[in-house]
Design an enzyme around this catalytic site. Structure first.
Site, PDB file in Angstrom:
ATOM      1  N   ASP A 162       0.870  -1.171   0.000  1.00 20.88           N
ATOM      2  CA  ASP A 162       0.000   0.000   0.000  1.00 20.88           C
ATOM      3  C   ASP A 162       0.915   1.232   0.000  1.00 20.88           C
ATOM      4  O   ASP A 162       2.124   1.143   0.200  1.00 20.88           O
ATOM      5  CB  ASP A 162      -0.980  -0.003   1.182  1.00 20.88           C
ATOM      6  CG  ASP A 162      -2.206   0.878   0.868  1.00 20.88           C
ATOM      7  OD1 ASP A 162      -2.134   1.691  -0.074  1.00 20.88           O
ATOM      8  OD2 ASP A 162      -3.227   0.770   1.566  1.00 20.88           O
TER       9      ASP A 162
HETATM   10  C1  NOJ Z   1      -3.964   3.981  -0.077  1.00 18.67           C
HETATM   11  C2  NOJ Z   1      -5.153   3.079   0.042  1.00 18.67           C
HETATM   12  O1  NOJ Z   1      -5.146   2.401   1.279  1.00 18.67           O
HETATM   13  C3  NOJ Z   1      -5.252   2.067  -1.088  1.00 18.67           C
HETATM   14  O2  NOJ Z   1      -6.445   1.355  -0.974  1.00 18.67           O
HETATM   15  C4  NOJ Z   1      -5.142   2.768  -2.413  1.00 18.67           C
HETATM   16  O3  NOJ Z   1      -5.334   1.863  -3.460  1.00 18.67           O
HETATM   17  C5  NOJ Z   1      -3.798   3.445  -2.478  1.00 18.67           C
HETATM   18  N1  NOJ Z   1      -3.719   4.450  -1.425  1.00 18.67           N
HETATM   19  C6  NOJ Z   1      -3.514   4.098  -3.835  1.00 18.67           C
HETATM   20  O4  NOJ Z   1      -4.267   5.218  -3.988  1.00 18.67           O
END
Ligand code: NOJ
Length: 761
Positions: free
Chosen positions: A298
């Site tokens: 993430d």
């Molecule tokens: C953080 C989020 O937790 C995740 O779900 C997302 O896909 C990413 N950022 C990218 O934007």
């Protein structure tokens, strides 16, 4: 120990000498000569330097206006140089054909090997034209509609150059305080797994190499939805049985459905951040489940392990992550800056790099990017597809199906189409941005149809609008915290006057779209700001209120339930929101949605969910008893149960029969009748209870459902098969077991079921 993780593909790599010609177009030539993707990947890998392989494992956020001048200094210049050297395997948040083509051109035409980028984006519930938020879609219990919605999202996103979505989020959550419940399918594993499959199949289609399908990503692996106290990014501490039986199954379902990628999560699990959790990524996902796609971290989650107190520094974070099976680094700069040295120092086996890079290349081959890296870059298609009628029709269809009729005393709904004076109150009624929700990076503000606009399509009633009170002060701009109006009631008088003269009052209240989603946890989950006061003030002058809720999570609306005759759950329904809501209000669409998440009476009941365990003291044994599992100031029951939802018609269930087919196979049948006056759809729900087991089982578990449409007076016999797939559970070793003994089966239109029978295995 580390070697255990190296894919067999590595042995294929040795078939190719690194002395093979360093031909820039090799990557493209390969597809013409060879057929097996594994072979192609291995061959390509054998051509790559260590740095290039690590480059595939590096994902950058969009970093400059790619169609403008090339950056010459700063972070953007640095990233640009990396792109040209082949040190970037993927980018996110680059969108639109022009921009995607520009970065792809550098990757394909300027790097040594010309390996195309995989372009990721959060296509959560649509790209520019939005479907309902995923929690709302889950309320449709309509797997075809949910699949179609993902298909449409892929169609639009792929026309904008995107070939990989960071969806579906398949985190089960029982905590309405957590803002991200809007992004998932709710509290139930069975429903969540079915929806996860539908969404993966919708995004990826039958053939991933087609230009209108995109790779899906099951996230967040794992446990993110069980964040302590509902606070985003918080610690997760769950038991083995919950992990195996509640959290894991939807992820497993996506693997079985062929999902191409996984994203790990921000939280720790048993003291080990998910990003560096070898149990999750290696032992379960890649070994036990044989997942052959890749895992992306993430955003910044590798670097965050320093804050967690797990990695000493970024180099250590890179080492821990790659060993634990994180294949791609989203924006931590850990792999691109540290991995090569770690390999050279002998701390990381190059086999791990080969494995990770191979997994990523494999997905690129499967997408067909090596055949045509510009296949998603067609300006004509972009123009034709984005915002097309087909897409608007599809999002409207799923939006209607997502609405849940929570209450309808004396059949107050549907509204009469003629001769009514209707007062519409609440700023959300006039809001064209909030219905888009918070995951709407590619959608412009003010592009949703508002409730007022929807009502305008029924011109034979007289509409008066009074906002009553602002929900948000100033502008609601992502990603900043909203300023909620908690004091200004100056519009109440106008609203009361409008209500006084009306036959019916429609109040559109709830949360702004930016009040749920990532980092939008709430400690109170009632109507925010002065809306509760507004509701009561209007009620004092006219009780004929239809409350339309707009929200991204279950809300505590006990007062409304006790007083307001009709309540419609209108979520954040996306671009066509206002049309969907008004078609339901007027009965042009008979609502059939059912709650995918329990509505609590008060926030103190959270986490509240239907499939709880019985405990040793489930009920009072004697009058005035104190020592049983309860609150002294609140009931144990929810306000609206999981699976609840009404229709403009009524249904009856009868004749429940259970037939034993074989040792581990039971057939259950029931008659469902439309007992009302109009055609309608019902979600018939089947639950079981395993009365005694080696690991205690919940009081009810959803194990089947069917969405059935019936004409008035029509009856259908529904049949459900309960086989070992439905009758077993995971023990504390993670093994799936079916145990003989006594079971109960329950059937009804919600988790508060109406019929029950016993059977034995
Ligand atoms: C953080 C989020 O937790 C995740 O779900 C997302 O896909 C990413 N950022 C990218 O934007």
């Amino acid at each position: 120990m580390k070697k255990r993780y190296i894919l067999t593909i590595v042995s294929v790599v040795f078939m190719f000498s690194s002395a093979m010609g360093q031909n820039k177009t090799l990557a493209h030539k390969l597809t013409k000569n060879e057929t097996s993707i594994d072979y192609k990947v291995a061959k390509l890998l054998s051509e790559m330097t260590l740095e290039e392989k690590i480059g595939q494992m590096n994902q950058y956020n969009g970093f400059w206006n790619v169609t403008g001048p090339t950056p010459s200094s700063g972070d953007a210049a640095h990233k640009y140089e990396h792109l040209r050297k082949g040190y970037v395997g993927s980018m996110l948040n680059v969108r639109g054909v022009e921009e995607v083509r520009a970065v792809q051109k550098i990757a394909v035409e300027e790097t040594r090997l010309g390996i195309p980028l995989i372009i990721g984006f959060d296509v959560i519930h649509g790209y520019e034209t939005l479907s309902p938020i995923p929690l709302a879609e889950a309320a449709s219990w309509d797997l075809e509609a949910i699949k179609k919605s993902a298909e449409i999202a892929a169609l639009e996103a792929s026309a904008a150059g995107i070939n990989w979505t960071f969806a579906p989020m398949v985190d089960i959550s029982r905590d309405a305080r957590w803002g991200r419940v809007m992004e998932g399918a709710g509290e139930d594993t069975y429903l969540g797994s079915k929806i996860a499959i539908a969404r993966v199949k919708g995004f990826q289609g039958e053939d991933l190499s087609k230009p209108n399908t995109i790779a899906a990503c099951a996230k967040h692996w794992a446990g993110y939805g069980f964040t302590e106290s509902g606070k985003d990014y918080n610690t997760v501490d769950v038991g083995t049985s919950t992990l195996n039986n509640i959290i894991f199954p939807p992820f497993k379902a996506t693997v079985d459905a062929g999902v191409k990628t996984f994203m790990n999560s921000f939280n720790e699990l048993n003291g080990i951040p998910a990003t560096a959790n070898a149990f999750l990524q290696r032992d379960i996902l890649k070994e036990k489940w044989n997942f052959d796609g890749f895992v992306v971290s993430d955003w910044g989650s590798m670097a965050e392990m320093i804050n967690h107190g797990y990695a000493e520094n970024i180099k250590h974070a890179a080492e821990l992550s790659v060993i634990a099976g994180s294949d791609m680094d989203m924006e931590s700069y850990a792999y691109v800056n540290e991995l090569a040295n770690l390999v050279k120092e002998g701390k990381v086996d190059e086999g791990l790099i080969n494995d990770a890079a191979s997994r990523i290349l494999k997905v690129k081959f499967e997408l067909g990017l090596f055949d045509n890296p510009y296949k998603y870059c067609d300006e004509k298609r972009e123009k034709e597809v984005i915002g097309s009628k087909e897409i608007h029709d599809a999002v409207l269809d799923v939006a209607k199906k997502s609405i849940v009729l929570l209450k309808n005393e004396n059949n107050m709904l549907p509204l009469k189409k003629k001769g009514q004076k209707i007062a519409v109150i609440g700023t959300l009624a006039n809001d064209k941005t909030s219905p888009l929700g918070s995951w709407r990076i590619a959608a412009d503000d003010n592009t949703a149809v508002s409730v007022l606009e929807g009502l305008a399509e029924y011109p034979d009633n007289a509409i008066t609008y009074a906002k009553g009170a602002d929900l948000v002060l100033g502008e609601a701009t992502f990603p900043f915290e909203l300023e909620i109006n908690t004091t200004d009631k100056s519009g109440f008088e106008e609203a009361k006057n409008a209500a006084k003269n009306a036959d019916v009052v429609i109040m559109v209240l709830g949360e702004h779209g930016f009040q749920s989603g990532e980092a939008r946890s709430r400690s109170e989950i009632g109507l925010p700001g002065v809306q509760q006061d507004l509701l009561e003030a209007v009620y004092a002058v006219n009780k004929n209120i239809v409350l339309v809720l707009n929200n991204g999570r279950p809300l505590t609306i006990s007062w409304a339930d006790a007083h307001i005759p009709a309540i419609v759950e209108g979520w954040q329904l996306g671009t066509q929101s206002g049309h969907a809501i008004t078609q339901v209000l007027y009965g042009d669409y008979n609502p059939s949605g059912k709650l995918p998440m329990t509505f609590p009476r008060s926030v103190g009941q959270v986490p509240i969910y239907y499939n709880y365990k019985n405990t040793g003291r489930p009920a009072a044994n004697e009058p005035n008893s104190v020592f049983w599992s309860h609150y002294i100031d609140e009931s144990n029951t929810p306000l609206y149960a999981f699976g609840h939802g009404l229709s403009y018609t009524s249904f009856s269930y009868s004749n429940l029969k259970v037939k034993k087919i074989s040792e581990q196979h039971v057939e259950v049948s029931v008659e469902l009748k439309n007992t009302g006056k109009v055609k309608g759809k019902e979600v018939a729900q089947l639950y079981i209870r395993d009365l005694f087991a080696s690991v205690t089982r919940p009081v009810k578990e959803l194990k089947g459902f069917e969405l059935v449409e019936l004409e008035p007076n029509e009856t259908k016999t529904l049949t459900f098969q309960l086989t070992e797939k439905e009758l077993g559970f995971y023990d504390n070793n993670g093994d799936y077991v079916v145990e003989s003994g006594d079971f109960k089966v329950f059937i009804g239109g919600s988790s508060v079921t109406v019929l029950e029978e016993k059977f034995k295995l």
